[in-house]
Write a protein that holds these residues in place. Structure first.
Motif, PDB file in Angstrom:
ATOM      1  N   VAL A 195      27.623  35.491  52.429  1.00 32.88           N
ATOM      2  CA  VAL A 195      28.678  35.526  51.242  1.00 32.88           C
ATOM      3  C   VAL A 195      27.776  35.354  49.803  1.00 32.88           C
ATOM      4  CG1 VAL A 195      30.627  35.118  50.126  1.00 32.88           C
ATOM      5  CG2 VAL A 195      30.584  35.037  52.546  1.00 32.88           C
ATOM      6  N   LYS A 196      28.101  36.225  48.810  1.00 28.01           N
ATOM      7  CA  LYS A 196      27.490  35.886  47.392  1.00 28.01           C
ATOM      8  C   LYS A 196      28.617  36.263  46.702  1.00 28.01           C
ATOM      9  CE  LYS A 196      24.313  34.744  44.435  1.00 28.01           C
ATOM     10  NZ  LYS A 196      25.288  34.253  43.534  1.00 28.01           N
ATOM     11  N   ALA A 197      28.772  35.008  45.849  1.00 24.12           N
ATOM     12  CA  ALA A 197      30.278  34.807  44.949  1.00 24.12           C
ATOM     13  C   ALA A 197      30.208  34.412  43.781  1.00 24.12           C
ATOM     14  CB  ALA A 197      31.485  34.267  45.825  1.00 24.12           C
ATOM     15  N   PHE A 198      31.185  34.870  42.753  1.00 24.00           N
ATOM     16  CA  PHE A 198      31.300  34.345  41.541  1.00 24.00           C
ATOM     17  C   PHE A 198      32.710  33.962  41.169  1.00 24.00           C
ATOM     18  CE2 PHE A 198      27.719  36.995  41.608  1.00 24.00           C
ATOM     19  CZ  PHE A 198      26.649  36.447  40.795  1.00 24.00           C
ATOM     20  N   ASP A 212      40.174  31.495  38.371  1.00 21.15           N
ATOM     21  CA  ASP A 212      41.384  32.364  38.427  1.00 21.15           C
ATOM     22  C   ASP A 212      40.768  33.766  38.474  1.00 21.15           C
ATOM     23  OD1 ASP A 212      40.422  33.013  35.565  1.00 21.15           O
ATOM     24  OD2 ASP A 212      42.063  31.499  34.925  1.00 21.15           O
ATOM     25  N   THR A 213      39.573  33.951  38.360  1.00 21.72           N
ATOM     26  CA  THR A 213      38.769  35.348  38.319  1.00 21.72           C
ATOM     27  C   THR A 213      37.675  35.252  39.207  1.00 21.72           C
ATOM     28  OG1 THR A 213      39.390  35.486  35.963  1.00 21.72           O
ATOM     29  CG2 THR A 213      37.795  37.095  36.766  1.00 21.72           C
ATOM     30  N   MET A 214      37.602  36.064  40.277  1.00 24.12           N
ATOM     31  CA  MET A 214      36.852  35.746  41.512  1.00 24.12           C
ATOM     32  C   MET A 214      36.175  37.321  42.036  1.00 24.12           C
ATOM     33  SD  MET A 214      39.535  33.299  43.255  1.00 24.12           S
ATOM     34  CE  MET A 214      40.466  33.855  42.178  1.00 24.12           C
ATOM     35  N   SER A 215      35.043  37.126  42.571  1.00 19.59           N
ATOM     36  CA  SER A 215      34.518  38.351  42.973  1.00 19.59           C
ATOM     37  C   SER A 215      33.448  37.960  43.920  1.00 19.59           C
ATOM     38  CB  SER A 215      33.573  39.316  41.963  1.00 19.59           C
ATOM     39  OG  SER A 215      32.515  38.660  41.412  1.00 19.59           O
ATOM     40  N   ALA A 216      33.238  38.758  45.240  1.00 16.97           N
ATOM     41  CA  ALA A 216      32.335  38.123  46.314  1.00 16.97           C
ATOM     42  C   ALA A 216      31.694  39.402  46.900  1.00 16.97           C
ATOM     43  CB  ALA A 216      33.061  37.543  47.294  1.00 16.97           C
ATOM     44  N   THR A 217      30.555  39.473  47.306  1.00 15.03           N
ATOM     45  CA  THR A 217      29.780  40.473  48.125  1.00 15.03           C
ATOM     46  C   THR A 217      29.683  39.750  49.569  1.00 15.03           C
ATOM     47  OG1 THR A 217      28.895  41.664  46.613  1.00 15.03           O
ATOM     48  CG2 THR A 217      28.019  42.072  48.675  1.00 15.03           C
ATOM     49  N   TYR A 263      34.468  42.423  47.059  1.00 12.64           N
ATOM     50  CA  TYR A 263      35.827  41.851  46.859  1.00 12.64           C
ATOM     51  C   TYR A 263      35.958  41.474  45.588  1.00 12.64           C
ATOM     52  CZ  TYR A 263      39.816  38.516  47.536  1.00 12.64           C
ATOM     53  OH  TYR A 263      40.579  37.847  47.477  1.00 12.64           O
ATOM     54  N   SER A 264      37.071  41.251  45.006  1.00 11.20           N
ATOM     55  CA  SER A 264      37.859  40.752  43.878  1.00 11.20           C
ATOM     56  C   SER A 264      39.298  40.329  43.791  1.00 11.20           C
ATOM     57  CB  SER A 264      37.591  41.576  42.613  1.00 11.20           C
ATOM     58  OG  SER A 264      38.388  42.761  42.563  1.00 11.20           O
ATOM     59  N   LEU A 265      39.468  39.085  43.079  1.00 13.08           N
ATOM     60  CA  LEU A 265      40.840  38.740  43.177  1.00 13.08           C
ATOM     61  C   LEU A 265      40.955  38.323  41.636  1.00 13.08           C
ATOM     62  CD1 LEU A 265      43.530  37.737  44.228  1.00 13.08           C
ATOM     63  CD2 LEU A 265      42.372  35.604  44.826  1.00 13.08           C
ATOM     64  N   ASN A 266      42.027  38.938  40.998  1.00 14.52           N
ATOM     65  CA  ASN A 266      42.519  38.681  39.506  1.00 14.52           C
ATOM     66  C   ASN A 266      43.770  38.094  39.770  1.00 14.52           C
ATOM     67  OD1 ASN A 266      40.139  39.324  37.559  1.00 14.52           O
ATOM     68  ND2 ASN A 266      40.238  40.856  39.335  1.00 14.52           N
ATOM     69  N   THR A 267      44.114  36.838  38.964  1.00 10.56           N
ATOM     70  CA  THR A 267      45.365  36.463  38.955  1.00 10.56           C
ATOM     71  C   THR A 267      46.434  36.387  37.635  1.00 10.56           C
ATOM     72  OG1 THR A 267      44.390  34.380  38.121  1.00 10.56           O
ATOM     73  CG2 THR A 267      44.368  34.529  40.511  1.00 10.56           C
ATOM     74  N   TYR A 268      45.981  37.235  36.883  1.00 13.86           N
ATOM     75  CA  TYR A 268      47.010  37.431  35.662  1.00 13.86           C
ATOM     76  C   TYR A 268      47.262  38.700  35.051  1.00 13.86           C
ATOM     77  CZ  TYR A 268      41.956  37.281  34.564  1.00 13.86           C
ATOM     78  OH  TYR A 268      40.390  37.331  34.399  1.00 13.86           O
ATOM     79  N   MET A 269      47.217  39.663  36.025  1.00 11.15           N
ATOM     80  CA  MET A 269      47.260  41.042  35.839  1.00 11.15           C
ATOM     81  C   MET A 269      48.832  41.651  35.323  1.00 11.15           C
ATOM     82  SD  MET A 269      44.247  42.273  36.314  1.00 11.15           S
ATOM     83  CE  MET A 269      43.900  40.920  35.276  1.00 11.15           C
ATOM     84  N   PRO A 270      48.814  42.676  34.633  1.00 15.27           N
ATOM     85  CA  PRO A 270      50.406  43.227  34.447  1.00 15.27           C
ATOM     86  C   PRO A 270      50.773  44.032  35.592  1.00 15.27           C
ATOM     87  CG  PRO A 270      48.585  44.536  33.602  1.00 15.27           C
ATOM     88  CD  PRO A 270      47.864  43.476  34.198  1.00 15.27           C
ATOM     89  N   ILE A 271      49.851  43.870  36.553  1.00 13.33           N
ATOM     90  CA  ILE A 271      50.321  44.609  38.194  1.00 13.33           C
ATOM     91  C   ILE A 271      50.291  43.893  39.275  1.00 13.33           C
ATOM     92  CG2 ILE A 271      49.899  46.860  37.141  1.00 13.33           C
ATOM     93  CD1 ILE A 271      47.244  46.751  38.668  1.00 13.33           C
ATOM     94  N   GLU A 272      50.977  44.046  40.135  1.00 13.48           N
ATOM     95  CA  GLU A 272      50.552  43.298  41.458  1.00 13.48           C
ATOM     96  C   GLU A 272      50.308  44.260  42.699  1.00 13.48           C
ATOM     97  OE1 GLU A 272      51.404  39.346  43.947  1.00 13.48           O
ATOM     98  OE2 GLU A 272      51.546  39.802  41.836  1.00 13.48           O
ATOM     99  N   GLY A 273      49.225  43.898  43.417  1.00 13.56           N
ATOM    100  CA  GLY A 273      49.108  44.754  44.619  1.00 13.56           C
ATOM    101  C   GLY A 273      47.587  44.873  44.725  1.00 13.56           C
ATOM    102  N   HIS A 274      46.969  45.811  45.463  1.00 15.96           N
ATOM    103  CA  HIS A 274      45.786  46.102  45.974  1.00 15.96           C
ATOM    104  C   HIS A 274      45.273  47.481  46.114  1.00 15.96           C
ATOM    105  CE1 HIS A 274      47.189  46.224  49.987  1.00 15.96           C
ATOM    106  NE2 HIS A 274      46.158  46.639  50.286  1.00 15.96           N
TER     107      HIS A 274
END
Length: 412
Positions: free
Chosen positions: A206-209, A275-280, A291-302
């Motif tokens: 895993v390599k992530a930010f 609160d802002t994440m990405s990973a390979t 992969y990415s995960l964002n926690t303050y979007m105007p939308i919900e889902g994937h």
């Protein structure tokens, strides 16, 4: 009590314990389960939860005392993530099976404790990976296993939490690595488990930010909590707990017992999770995941796409957004070399997580057949947690992390 009903003890009476494993479980599966005890260190919350659950089960603030007086078939663990291991190990050693809310735990050492106890006692730990059971997930897994796109070579997986759901993690105990392992563990354990299950493979590197861009110290002002906050009139994340009867009843007065408030300020400077994440992620099958995960979007889902040697499977699943969407998911199966596109509609099923909650409970308590191995045990729980631990470690140390270098020796 019917002799053939499974008896269970509920440990932890927060939102999930009170609803998913409390009132909903007894309402829909009363012919299969019987709640015989409730445990929470905050007895006021437990009493209020018991009323919501519509149960007369005795309440305990000490799990050891509960196990001394009762011998449930199963213990369902819905406490804070970092103390799952203590409850799971004690339950296994008392001869109980366990259902744990995700994540199974938060550290490598705690994983090792759980795996050791399960192997010693011969009892079973199930992990509540309800997204596996959603009809759309079932269909995607079936397509992959059938070889519809050949060998999966890469995956694009991007998860969006909106400004309500996402912010909620920063109001609560989840905002601290000590308690949640960060959202790379607490939230992304769902997503990493789905990847592991879809691919039928293990992550190896895993390599992530991870960054704080909106919450915590990044915020423009702060207070201890929303209630009484002098900035409430200008804060986009202000939560009026009193406007939600369920949350207010379950958390506000009980906060006088243990000091835990449900509306902590999302800008508290001590918040230490990104609160802002990405990973390979690289898998032992050769597949590569973005992969990415964002926690303050105007939308919900994937958004999810599998790229294979013979085609691509793609889906955008909507959970909440400021426009209308149909009551079904659409999976695009796109074949290479002029094979065209097939649009597969999957209706949403009743219940939480697009029907996943109900189907999971049927599998756990009513013996529903499980040809795709949706039921997840401790190994699945461990692999998803290890992926999250590796991601956080990579983000903090600025280097790639090999799963084998951090995995507990008793992981089989």
């Amino acid at each position: 009590m019917s002799e053939d009903r499974l008896t269970y003890a509920l440990v932890g009476t927060g939102n999930r314990g009170t609803t998913m494993w409390g009132s909903e479980l007894l309402a829909g599966w009363a012919d299969a389960v019987d709640l015989i005890a409730i445990c929470d260190t905050n007895t006021m919350r437990a009493e209020r939860a018991r009323t919501m659950i519509k149960s007369n089960a005795p309440i305990y603030d000490d799990f050891g005392a509960l196990l001394t007086e009762h011998k449930p078939d199963t213990v369902i663990v819905c406490t804070r993530d970092d103390n799952h291991d203590d409850i799971i190990v004690a339950a296994l050693e008392a001869g109980c099976n366990v259902i744990s809310e995700k994540p199974m735990t938060t550290t490598v050492e705690k994983l090792a404790r759980i795996l050791d106890a399960e192997q010693r006692t011969g009892k079973r730990v199930d992990v509540s990976f309800n997204y596996r059971f959603a009809p759309t997930a079932h269909k995607i897994k079936s397509l992959i296993d059938a070889g519809e796109i050949g060998t999966v070579t890469s995956v694009d997986f991007h998860w969006y939490l909106d400004t309500s759901h996402g912010a909620d993690y920063f109001r609560r105990w989840h905002a601290f690595t000590e308690h949640s392992g960060s959202l790379f563990v607490h939230k992304a354990t769902h997503h990493f488990d789905l990847l592991n299950w879809y691919l039928g493979a293990d992550p190896v590197e895993v390599k992530a930010f991870g960054e704080q861009r909106v919450y915590g110290p990044a915020g423009p002002f702060r207070s201890a909590r929303c209630k009484g906050c002098p900035h409430s009139d200008k804060c986009d994340f202000y939560l009026d707990l009193a406007a939600d009867d369920f949350l207010d009843t379950l958390y506000e007065d009980p906060s006088e017992v243990d000091g835990y408030v449900r509306d902590g300020c999302v800008f508290r400077p001590e918040i230490d999770i990104p609160d802002t994440m990405s990973a390979t992620i690289k898998y032992n099958s050769g597949a590569l995941v973005s992969y990415s995960l964002n926690t303050y979007m105007p939308i919900e889902g994937h958004h999810l796409a599998f790229n294979g040697t013979k085609g691509r499977i793609e889906i955008r699943q909507y959970e909440k957004q400021p426009w209308d969407t149909p009551d079904h998911d659409e999976i695009l199966l796109v074949k290479s070399f002029g094979g065209g596109v097939q649009r597969i509609e999957v209706p949403h099923a009743p219940g939480g997580h697009f029907g996943g909650d109900n189907i999971m409970r049927d599998t756990l308590f009513k013996g529903r057949e499980d040809p795709l191995a949706q039921r997840a045990g401790s190994r699945a729980g461990a692999m998803s947690v290890l992926t999250g631990i590796a991601a956080l470690k990579s983000a903090r140390e600025g280097k790639s992390i090999r799963i084998a270098d951090i995995a507990p020796k008793n992981l089989r």
